[in-house]
Design an enzyme around this catalytic site. Structure first.
Site, mmCIF file in Angstrom:
data_model
loop_
_atom_site.group_PDB
_atom_site.id
_atom_site.type_symbol
_atom_site.label_atom_id
_atom_site.label_comp_id
_atom_site.label_asym_id
_atom_site.label_seq_id
_atom_site.Cartn_x
_atom_site.Cartn_y
_atom_site.Cartn_z
ATOM 1 N N CYS A 64 -4.427 -23.282 -21.300
ATOM 2 C CA CYS A 64 -4.657 -23.317 -22.534
ATOM 3 C C CYS A 64 -3.958 -22.273 -23.391
ATOM 4 O O CYS A 64 -3.965 -21.292 -23.042
ATOM 5 C CB CYS A 64 -6.310 -23.067 -22.781
ATOM 6 S SG CYS A 64 -7.140 -24.155 -21.754
ATOM 7 N N CYS A 99 -3.495 -27.526 -22.818
ATOM 8 C CA CYS A 99 -4.230 -27.613 -24.053
ATOM 9 C C CYS A 99 -3.655 -26.523 -24.984
ATOM 10 O O CYS A 99 -3.470 -25.536 -24.409
ATOM 11 C CB CYS A 99 -5.719 -27.109 -23.640
ATOM 12 S SG CYS A 99 -6.770 -26.834 -24.835
ATOM 13 N N CYS A 129 -11.236 -30.956 -27.632
ATOM 14 C CA CYS A 129 -11.782 -29.637 -27.166
ATOM 15 C C CYS A 129 -12.518 -29.040 -28.131
ATOM 16 O O CYS A 129 -12.011 -28.430 -29.053
ATOM 17 C CB CYS A 129 -11.195 -28.705 -26.327
ATOM 18 S SG CYS A 129 -11.880 -27.366 -25.800
ATOM 19 N N CYS A 149 -11.991 -15.359 -40.358
ATOM 20 C CA CYS A 149 -13.145 -15.611 -39.500
ATOM 21 C C CYS A 149 -13.695 -14.264 -39.007
ATOM 22 O O CYS A 149 -13.013 -13.386 -38.399
ATOM 23 C CB CYS A 149 -12.597 -16.355 -38.283
ATOM 24 S SG CYS A 149 -11.636 -17.758 -38.604
ATOM 25 N N ARG A 197 -18.010 -26.226 -21.461
ATOM 26 C CA ARG A 197 -17.293 -24.825 -20.817
ATOM 27 C C ARG A 197 -18.026 -23.658 -21.062
ATOM 28 O O ARG A 197 -18.304 -23.194 -22.429
ATOM 29 C CB ARG A 197 -15.950 -24.576 -21.248
ATOM 30 C CG ARG A 197 -15.170 -23.573 -20.899
ATOM 31 C CD ARG A 197 -13.743 -23.751 -20.814
ATOM 32 N NE ARG A 197 -13.215 -24.896 -20.506
ATOM 33 C CZ ARG A 197 -12.590 -25.921 -21.365
ATOM 34 N NH1 ARG A 197 -12.549 -25.623 -22.781
ATOM 35 N NH2 ARG A 197 -12.257 -27.227 -20.911
ATOM 36 N N CYS A 240 -13.304 -12.717 -35.491
ATOM 37 C CA CYS A 240 -12.069 -12.565 -34.848
ATOM 38 C C CYS A 240 -11.181 -11.386 -34.731
ATOM 39 O O CYS A 240 -10.763 -10.822 -35.793
ATOM 40 C CB CYS A 240 -11.434 -14.056 -35.386
ATOM 41 S SG CYS A 240 -9.689 -14.229 -34.230
ATOM 42 N N CYS A 267 -3.451 -13.158 -38.319
ATOM 43 C CA CYS A 267 -3.767 -14.491 -38.742
ATOM 44 C C CYS A 267 -4.476 -14.264 -40.134
ATOM 45 O O CYS A 267 -5.151 -13.738 -40.612
ATOM 46 C CB CYS A 267 -4.886 -15.018 -37.959
ATOM 47 S SG CYS A 267 -5.164 -16.706 -38.446
HETATM 48 N N1 SAM Z 1 -6.436 -20.040 -34.621
HETATM 49 C C1 SAM Z 1 -7.052 -21.026 -34.034
HETATM 50 C C2 SAM Z 1 -8.433 -21.577 -34.466
HETATM 51 O O1 SAM Z 1 -9.207 -20.952 -35.062
HETATM 52 O O2 SAM Z 1 -8.570 -22.735 -34.409
HETATM 53 C C3 SAM Z 1 -6.993 -20.930 -32.474
HETATM 54 C C4 SAM Z 1 -7.498 -19.730 -31.922
HETATM 55 S S1 SAM Z 1 -9.276 -18.990 -31.976
HETATM 56 C C5 SAM Z 1 -8.918 -17.637 -31.448
HETATM 57 C C6 SAM Z 1 -10.174 -20.029 -30.958
HETATM 58 C C7 SAM Z 1 -11.406 -19.884 -30.884
HETATM 59 O O3 SAM Z 1 -11.854 -18.689 -30.175
HETATM 60 C C8 SAM Z 1 -12.343 -19.768 -32.251
HETATM 61 O O4 SAM Z 1 -12.479 -20.949 -32.902
HETATM 62 C C9 SAM Z 1 -13.717 -19.112 -31.490
HETATM 63 O O5 SAM Z 1 -14.572 -19.901 -31.337
HETATM 64 C C10 SAM Z 1 -13.113 -18.318 -30.327
HETATM 65 N N2 SAM Z 1 -13.290 -16.900 -30.851
HETATM 66 C C11 SAM Z 1 -12.558 -16.040 -31.323
HETATM 67 N N3 SAM Z 1 -12.819 -14.841 -31.569
HETATM 68 C C12 SAM Z 1 -14.190 -14.868 -30.707
HETATM 69 C C13 SAM Z 1 -14.909 -13.716 -30.456
HETATM 70 N N4 SAM Z 1 -14.883 -12.725 -30.685
HETATM 71 N N5 SAM Z 1 -16.304 -14.163 -29.662
HETATM 72 C C14 SAM Z 1 -16.184 -15.533 -29.038
HETATM 73 N N6 SAM Z 1 -15.390 -16.201 -29.606
HETATM 74 C C15 SAM Z 1 -14.200 -16.117 -30.187
HETATM 75 FE FE1 SF4 Z 2 -7.320 -17.067 -36.919
HETATM 76 FE FE2 SF4 Z 2 -8.936 -16.034 -35.298
HETATM 77 FE FE3 SF4 Z 2 -9.763 -17.507 -37.459
HETATM 78 FE FE4 SF4 Z 2 -8.328 -18.671 -35.192
HETATM 79 S S1 SF4 Z 2 -10.300 -17.801 -34.937
HETATM 80 S S2 SF4 Z 2 -7.927 -19.071 -37.470
HETATM 81 S S3 SF4 Z 2 -6.851 -16.685 -34.867
HETATM 82 S S4 SF4 Z 2 -8.832 -15.446 -37.565
#
Ligand code: SAM
Ligand code: SF4
Ligand code: DTB
Length: 321
Positions: free
Chosen positions: A96, A127, A187, A56, A259, A59, A52
């Protein structure tokens, strides 16, 4: 000037109540809005994994960090629908699908629309979480039958800049507005335990509750600390503090599904029970979340049974539509 429904002081007053009082209030409000022993089960699938472009800090799927995650292209419609069928057979009412995109690429977007239509045909709620959307994409998702779009605010506006530098809070709010305008249920929630302060946690809840319409569904994730991400070694959030966040979310958004999301695999039965008592009435159910381990399904069902609770068996599809 519009008056906001919630301000920091009012939210902080709830969050800071003596714990037993907070739990009592939250459970009381919960019973006024929901059948008390019912738990919603949603199953997640990562339909496009890793690489990606966003950064973040929490992530495992960000291309900016070395997390050792195997990247995968968009799964085929057939593979996704096979997984959805399995989820339904296991008792999930919502499927989802998550993609590690900044926004959905033009070429692959029609495939996602097909996946949504296929899931709907099976009689499940659908979702997706695909990153930032424009107005047209939100409309197309609605036309495909999408029930919910997941798009998290994740933390307070102030702390957001410490966690993500490749996009702004305002971009998140804009997508949420497109989703709402298209008639899709929202959501939207966040992550607790990223090194934020209590004030940041409260400010996140204020942002969520003050959206023009509060999200129908509010995922509260506990950070899954992933090796290779900048948050790998952040101090684990105190359990009572986490439960306070759930209870305050229940009180501020009384009609929303709350949730209990990522991080359950390292929570005890007692911790689960207290989160449910605080008003959590939905969980992700299945072996995996997107890339990380989830709590075991048989443990989840056993605990519901022990607590005299049961899985929600019917979809209350599309509150908005
Ligand atoms: N890329 C899209 C976005 O960021 O909107 C969708 C996928 S992203 C993985 C969805 C959510 O997963 C993030 O907004 C975050 O809240 C959650 N998430 C991702 N990594 C995480 C982690 N290590 N621990 C807890 N929640 C996590
Ligand atoms: Fe990309 Fe992960 Fe951020 Fe979603 S949460 S935008 S998958 S880096
Ligand atoms: C949400 O708030 N939590 C889910 C779902 N929405 C997409 C994702 C949790 C991801 C946890 C880390 C992983 O498994 O990669």
């Amino acid at each position: 000037m519009t008056t906001l429904k919630w301000d920091f002081t009012r939210a902080n007053d709830l969050y800071s109540l003596p714990f037993m009082e907070l739990m009592f209030e939250a459970q009381t409000v919960h019973r006024q809005h929901f059948e008390q022993n019912e738990m919603e089960l949603c199953t997640l699938l990562s339909i496009k994994t890793g690489a990606c472009p966003e950064d973040c800090a929490y992530c495992p799927q960000s291309g900016h960090f070395e997390t050792g995650l195997a990247k995968e292209n968009l799964l085929t419609v057939e593979t996704v629908l096979e997984e959805a069928k399995r989820a339904k057979a296991n008792g999930a009412t919502r499927f989802c699908m998550g993609a590690a995109w900044r926004h959905p690429p033009k070429k692959q977007f029609p495939k996602v629309l097909e996946m949504i239509a296929g899931v709907k045909k099976m009689g499940m709620e659908a979702c997706v979480t695909l990153g930032t959307l424009d107005e047209q994409q939100a409309k197309a998702l609605h036309e495909a039958g999408l029930d919910y779009y997941n798009h998290n605010l994740d933390t307070s506006p102030d702390y957001y800049q410490e966690i993500i530098t490749t996009r702004t809070y305002q971009e998140r709010l804009d997508t949420l507005q497109h989703v709402r305008a298209a008639g899709i249920n929202v959501c939207c929630g966040g992550i607790i335990g990223m090194g934020e302060t209590r004030e940041d946690r409260i400010e996140l809840l204020v942002q969520l509750a003050n959206l023009p319409t509060p999200p129908e569904s509010v995922p509260i994730n506990r950070l899954v600390p992933v090796k290779g991400t900048p948050l790998e070694k952040v101090e684990v959030i105190d359990n009572i503090e986490f439960i306070r966040t759930i209870a305050t979310a229940r009180l501020m958004m009384p009609a929303s599904m709350i949730r209990l999301s990522a991080g359950r695999d390292t929570m005890s039965e007692e911790m689960h029970a207290l989160c449910y008592m605080a008003g959590a009435n939905s969980i992700f159910y299945g072996e995996r979340l997107l890339t990380s381990q989830n709590a075991e399904t048989d443990q989840d069902l056993k605990l519901l049974e022990k607590l005299g609770m049961h899985a929600k068996s019917r979809c209350q599809s599309a509150e908005v539509a």
